[in-house]
Each structure stands twice: as structure tokens, then as C-alpha cells.
Design an enzyme around this catalytic site. Structure first.
Site, PDB file in Angstrom:
ATOM      1  N   SER A 232       0.686  -1.479  -0.026  1.00 24.07           N
ATOM      2  CA  SER A 232      -0.063  -0.252  -0.063  1.00 24.07           C
ATOM      3  C   SER A 232       0.957   1.192  -0.029  1.00 24.07           C
ATOM      4  CB  SER A 232      -0.849  -0.054   1.151  1.00 24.07           C
ATOM      5  OG  SER A 232      -0.053  -0.116   2.420  1.00 24.07           O
ATOM      6  N   ALA A 233       1.972   1.273   0.701  1.00 26.55           N
ATOM      7  CA  ALA A 233       3.029   2.372   0.794  1.00 26.55           C
ATOM      8  C   ALA A 233       3.645   2.552  -0.677  1.00 26.55           C
ATOM      9  CB  ALA A 233       3.887   1.956   1.846  1.00 26.55           C
TER      10      ALA A 233
ATOM     11  N   ASP B 279       7.003   1.779   6.594  1.00 28.22           N
ATOM     12  CA  ASP B 279       6.771   1.407   5.444  1.00 28.22           C
ATOM     13  C   ASP B 279       6.882   2.598   4.764  1.00 28.22           C
ATOM     14  OD1 ASP B 279       5.907  -0.956   6.290  1.00 28.22           O
ATOM     15  OD2 ASP B 279       4.302  -1.374   5.503  1.00 28.22           O
TER      16      ASP B 279
HETATM   17  C1  MEV Z   1       4.157  -3.661   8.837  1.00 24.50           C
HETATM   18  O1  MEV Z   1       5.014  -3.752   7.634  1.00 24.50           O
HETATM   19  C2  MEV Z   1       5.069  -3.330  10.078  1.00 24.50           C
HETATM   20  C3  MEV Z   1       4.418  -3.331  11.296  1.00 24.50           C
HETATM   21  O2  MEV Z   1       5.770  -3.144  12.378  1.00 24.50           O
HETATM   22  C4  MEV Z   1       3.564  -2.308  11.486  1.00 24.50           C
HETATM   23  C5  MEV Z   1       4.009  -0.805  11.294  1.00 24.50           C
HETATM   24  O3  MEV Z   1       5.308  -0.787  11.457  1.00 24.50           O
HETATM   25  O4  MEV Z   1       2.985   0.172  11.115  1.00 24.50           O
HETATM   26  C6  MEV Z   1       3.722  -4.773  11.791  1.00 24.50           C
END
Ligand code: MEV
Length: 332
Positions: free
Chosen positions: A120-121, A163
Site C-alpha cells: 500500500s505504501a 513502510d
Molecule cells: C508492517 O509492515 C510493519 C509493522 O511493524 C506495522 C508498522 O510498523 O506500522 C507490523
């Protein structure tokens, strides 16, 4: 090395002369090496950009309302983040002081969704860049991060920003509490990423860890503290290419992530297969409860044996990130 103050440079406003008939944008995937989940609770994390897996967007003027289209059901039909693309376009136009109308964006992505790659990012980043390009605006990295992060809130509720930071980064990043330092990651080996084939929801996994923290604050707090400490130590190992130390810390991280309830049967199967075939370390990457695992194979060790073991264990996709300070290349 890029510093926080460099990243905070101002954006240039759009110039009418520079605005083009169409704008193009691209943004890449990310891979978290250390600190997923604990980063949400203020601890450090380490992630690398994966530039060869990317999302792309084109923006053109239209007579109608602002709209974002895609042939890709991952982007339009995925539960949880259908609103991210529109939010990214809208936020960018708002940032440029322009009305949220008269722009059509088409987007496509090679970043698999729900696999820990920051899909999504990456999609949001490509749209931000395309809309800015259409209007001849140059957004600096801080501005692009803020816009991607605004759109990401729709997808993940309250994302740490890891992200969004990595999708606008050129090198590895050490991230804590919104502050980012870029550094050249020296792997001392090759990363192999393998897909469980199971869609993981970051929003749900983050909520599960939060619920566990509320239920069992002491035990869970200690696990998150340890993940943070590992990420801090891992940065030292990754600066000098100490693959053996890095691998050991990946294994310990995986044991903790399992205790936090974000592993799964499929993840454990792939991690065991990678380790059994000689990987120095293996762990889930991203939100977990599905998604991908990442394994480190030391220089001179047999990467083919690991990929074959992963395939035999049911991996539905395998990517290899070569040993370079700028881990941009991948092969499937
Ligand atoms: C998601 O890619 C990584 C998490 O640490 C969530 C976040 O950092 O917002 C699980």
C-alpha cells in the site's frame, strides 16, 4: 549519510509552466529485517528498499472528479486499503494547493499485497509522485513521506511510518519514533524472500499484539523490548557485513514474533525449511500471520539449496536480494 535535517528540506511549489500533459510516478517495495511490531511501540527497526519490485502510476488531466483506476484487483478490491490510492492523490493535490478534481490516475503494481512488502505504501508513493509530476512540482523526501503516511493511515489505522519511510528511501534505514537514519546495509550474504501464499492483514496483526500487551503487559513488554534491543545490535552487524551475527538475531527475532502470536503454520514451515537447508537465519518480515519470510544465506553458502527447500516446502513465490550495499535487485 542523509541526516534528518537534510530530509526536512522544503518542497518546491508547482509551477504552471512546468506542468505536463501527463505525470509519471514510481515507488518501490520494502523489506523489514528487524523490529516489526516492536517499532509500533517506539522501539527501533531496520528495513531496506527493494527497488526492483515497484508500483507505477500515470496521472492525466480530466474534466471529471478526481479518480484512481487500476486493472489490478489487488489494488481495487483488496479489503482494507481500497481508499489508499484516492487518499494519496487527494492529499498530494491538497499539498500543492490545488482542488481535488480534474485528475485521472491509473496505477499498476508488481508489489504483492498482504505479503509484508509494503504494497500500500508503494502504491501510494507512485501516485504521489505521478500527481506531483503532472503539476511540475518537486516534492522532497520528507514531503513524499508525509503524503504516503497520510494515505497509509487509511490502510493500517496507526502505522509506525516505517513502510512510508522505506518506500521513499534509497538505502537501508534505521527507524525509531519517526526519526530515520539511512545507512549502507552490508549483508555479507544474500537475502531470499519466500511467500507463504497467505494474505496477512497488518492492521489485524498489530491489533492482536496490542491486545496481548493489554492482557499480559509484563511478558509482552519484555518481548517487545528484546526485539528493539536486537534491532539496535543488528544495525552494527549490518554495517560491517557480519552475516553470522545477523542470522542469529533473525532466528531470535522469529522466536519472539512467534511468542507474540504473529507467526503461522505456513511461516514456521518455510523458516524451518530455510534453516534446514543451511540459511544463517530466517524470520517473517512485516506484519506476519501470513505474508513472506526472509532468510539470509552467507557468502559462499548454497543459496540454491535454500530456494529449492523453500519451493518444496510450499513457497508460492521466491525472490532473491543480492549482496550489495544498495539491495535493489531481485530475481524471482
Ligand atoms: C508492517 O509492515 C510493519 C509493522 O511493524 C506495522 C508498522 O510498523 O506500522 C507490523
Amino acid at each position: 549519510m542523509a541526516t534528518v535535517s537534510e530530509l526536512n528540506a522544503h518542497s518546491l511549489p508547482p509551477s504552471p509552466e512546468a506542468s505536463a500533459a501527463s505525470g509519471h510516478g514510481r515507488s518501490h517495495a520494502k523489506l523489514i529485517l528487524f523490529g516489526e511490531h516492536s517499532v509500533v511501540h517506539g522501539h527501533p527497526a531496520i528495513a531496506v528498499p527493494v527497488r526492483s519490485i515497484a508500483a507505477e502510476a500515470d496521472a492525466v488531466r480530466s474534466d471529471g472528479p478526481l479518480d484512481v483506476a487500476s486493472d489490478d484487483p489487488q489494488i481495487t478490491a483488496r479489503d482494507g486499503w481500497q481508499d489508499v490510492p484516492l487518499m494519496a492523490a487527494e492529499a498530494t493535490l491538497r499539498r500543492l494547493g490545488l482542488p481535488a478534481s480534474g485528475v485521472h490516475v491509473s496505477v499498476r503494481s508488481r508489489v504483492p499485497a498482504g505479503r509484508g512488502f509494503g504494497s500500500s505504501a508503494a502504491v501510494a508513493g507512485a501516485i504521489v509522485n505521478a500527481v506531483a509530476d503532472l503539476h511540475g512540482a518537486e516534492l522532497d523526501r520528507q514531503a513524499r513521506f508525509e503524503l504516503v503516511q497520510e494515505a497509509e493511515r487509511v490502510a493500517h489505522g496507526n502505522p509506525s511510518g516505517l513502510d512510508a519511510r522505506t518506500t521513499v528511501a534509497e538505502r537501508g534505514i534505521a527507524f525509531q519514533g519517526g526519526v530515520v537514519r539511512e545507512f549502507d546495509v552490508v549483508l555479507g550474504g544474500t537475502l531470499v524472500v519466500a511467500d507463504t501464499g497467505v494474505h496477512g492483514s497488518t492492521r489485524r496483526a498489530v491489533a492482536d499484539v496490542r491486545a496481548l500487551l493489554e492482557r499480559e503487559p509484563e511478558r509482552t513488554g519484555a518481548l517487545l523490548d528484546r526485539l528493539g534491543a536486537i534491532a539496535r545490535d543488528a544495525e552494527r552487524a549490518l554495517r560491517v557485513g557480519d552475516a553470522r551475527a545477523t542470522g542469529g538475531m533473525m532466528d531470535e527475532s522469529q522466536r519472539i514474533l512467534r511468542e507474540l502470536g504473529v507467526s503461522s503454520t505456513e511461516i514456521e514451515t518455510l523458516v524451518t525449511a530455510a534453516k534446514g537447508a543451511g540459511a544463517l537465519g530466517a524470520k517473517l518480515s512485516g506484519g506476519g500471520q501470513g505474508g513472506c519470510i526472509v532468510a539470509l544465506i552467507g557468502d559462499g553458502d548454497d543459496a540454491t539449496a535454500v530456494t529449492e527447500a523453500l519451493r518444496a516446502a510450499g513457497a508460492t513465490g521466491i525472490w532473491s536480494v543480492p549482496p550489495a550495499p544498495h539491495p535493489s535487485g531481485t530475481t524471482r
